[in-house]
Enzyme design. Structure first.
Site, PDB file in Angstrom:
ATOM      1  N   LYS A   1       0.852  -1.185   0.000  1.00 35.60           N
ATOM      2  CA  LYS A   1       0.000   0.000   0.000  1.00 35.60           C
ATOM      3  C   LYS A   1       0.886   1.232   0.000  1.00 35.60           C
ATOM      4  CE  LYS A   1      -1.811   1.733   3.744  1.00 35.60           C
ATOM      5  NZ  LYS A   1      -2.649   2.002   4.935  1.00 35.60           N
TER       6      LYS A   1
ATOM      7  N   ARG B   1      -9.659  -0.338   8.406  1.00 37.95           N
ATOM      8  CA  ARG B   1      -8.803  -1.284   9.135  1.00 37.95           C
ATOM      9  C   ARG B   1      -8.100  -0.616  10.305  1.00 37.95           C
ATOM     10  NH1 ARG B   1      -3.350   0.411   9.502  1.00 37.95           N
ATOM     11  NH2 ARG B   1      -2.258   0.305   7.506  1.00 37.95           N
TER      12      ARG B   1
ATOM     13  N   GLN C   1      -9.282   9.934  10.638  1.00 39.60           N
ATOM     14  CA  GLN C   1      -9.284   8.659  11.342  1.00 39.60           C
ATOM     15  C   GLN C   1     -10.169   8.662  12.582  1.00 39.60           C
ATOM     16  OE1 GLN C   1      -8.981   4.891  12.287  1.00 39.60           O
ATOM     17  NE2 GLN C   1      -8.333   5.768  10.338  1.00 39.60           N
TER      18      GLN C   1
ATOM     19  N   GLY D   1      -1.949   7.368  16.469  1.00 35.88           N
ATOM     20  CA  GLY D   1      -1.320   8.447  15.709  1.00 35.88           C
ATOM     21  C   GLY D   1       0.179   8.318  15.528  1.00 35.88           C
TER      22      GLY D   1
ATOM     23  N   ASP E   1       2.973   6.819  14.242  1.00 38.50           N
ATOM     24  CA  ASP E   1       3.302   5.792  13.253  1.00 38.50           C
ATOM     25  C   ASP E   1       4.569   6.114  12.476  1.00 38.50           C
ATOM     26  OD1 ASP E   1       2.402   7.928  11.813  1.00 38.50           O
ATOM     27  OD2 ASP E   1       0.895   6.835  10.665  1.00 38.50           O
TER      28      ASP E   1
END
Length: 324
Positions: free
Chosen positions: A70, A113, A141, A236, A238
């Protein structure tokens, strides 16, 4: 000659809902714990630090017979342009032939997801009688986190949404939330008290579950605000340097991650480990191990629990396969 199925945002919305996304996430975590998956290194690049970035995540789902990647981008200024902040695409391949199977909208799958991930963490670690959800952040999100939590915790009685930068923005988000949840997810907030806040401090006095979904690089939640028994799903953080929780929260917490390598390198646990507050060995493991019963989660009603999820391409691949 091979053919590729293409699913845009509209098609994904028609065939993939939050319950299916939650099922995909749980299955991926279990398969990862059983050694049936492979996660490859993430590529992350900031075009404009704190304002525009992209990452490429890839992996292999042995049991599902697929691999892929992705590519997703986040451009914060897009909101002012009338464009989505988050966009991307998932390319799925057959592990038997190597041929591409489908190209799937990355933004909608990512939303579903990732929301599911936060809720799965809470499902296995939060107190069963949890009634008050606090979401810190009002970006794209936040909506999916609330949808997933409402799905997993239908008895929620109160939802507080905090935007540390703008109370009006938080209020607009809350005002639009019931209609959007009904329209896009078929979920009702009837009987749920909704509130907007600029600081999460007051809300944390009665919070049972806290989800953090911001790009912050400085702590937004102080240890002294946290009441016993609180669960945190940290979404958050990441990328290296991102941080939403006061590192001292980890001193006595029971901590789980989605992927140990990625979380230690770029998750919420990264900076507490570097500061010497949290030892990597003190992390109880990946959540799949908990789901399989190989390690215990919450032991008492007063324990602080943390689920650190940096996100994995495995989740995108499983959800994309389900959609296809």
């Amino acid at each position: 000659m091979s053919s590729i199925t293409v699913l845009g945002q509209r098609e994904v919305a028609q065939v993939l809902g939050m319950p299916q996304a939650i099922a995909c996430v749980e299955e991926v975590y279990r398969q990862k714990a059983l050694g049936q998956t492979v996660v490859w290194p993430t590529t992350f690049y900031e075009f404009d630090p704190g304002h525009a970035d992209m990452d490429i995540k890839s992996g292999y789902l042995k049991g599902a017979g697929v691999f892929g990647h992705k590519t997703v981008s986040w451009f914060g200024a897009n909101a002012g342009r009338g464009l989505p902040e988050l966009s991307g695409a998932i390319l799925l391949f057959s592990a038997e032939t190597g041929l591409p199977l489908g190209l799937v909208d990355g933004a909608s799958v990512t939303g579903l997801r990732t929301g599911a991930s936060g809720a799965v963490g809470a499902k296995y670690l939060a107190r069963r009688d949890s009634r008050h959800l606090v979401v810190v952040g009002t970006g794209g999100q936040a909506f999916y986190q609330i949808a997933a939590m409402r799905t997993v915790f239908p008895a929620l009685e109160e939802i507080t949404v905090a935007n540390p930068r703008s109370l009006p923005h938080a209020q607009r988000f809350v005002d639009a939330l019931p209609g959007r949840l009904e329209r896009e997810m078929g979920l009702s907030l009837s009987g749920v008290r909704l509130a907007a806040a600029q600081s999460p401090e007051a809300a944390l006095v009665s919070a049972d579950i806290v989800v953090t979904v911001t790009p912050s690089k400085t702590p937004l939640i102080r240890k002294e605000w946290v009441r016993p028994g609180t669960h945190f799903s940290c979404i958050g953080a990441d990328a290296e340097g991102k941080e939403e929780l006061d590192p001292r929260i980890f001193e006595n917490a029971r901590v789980f991650v989605d992927d140990m390598v990625h979380c230690v390198a770029a998750g919420e646990v990264e900076l507490p480990i570097k500061a010497g507050i949290l030892r990597q060995e003190a992390i109880l493991g990946e959540i799949g191990k908990l789901m399989l019963g190989e390690v215990s989660g919450r032991r008492t009603e007063d324990e602080i629990t943390v689920f650190d999820a940096t996100g994995m391409a495995l989740l995108d691949l499983a959800a994309a396969k389900a959609a296809l």
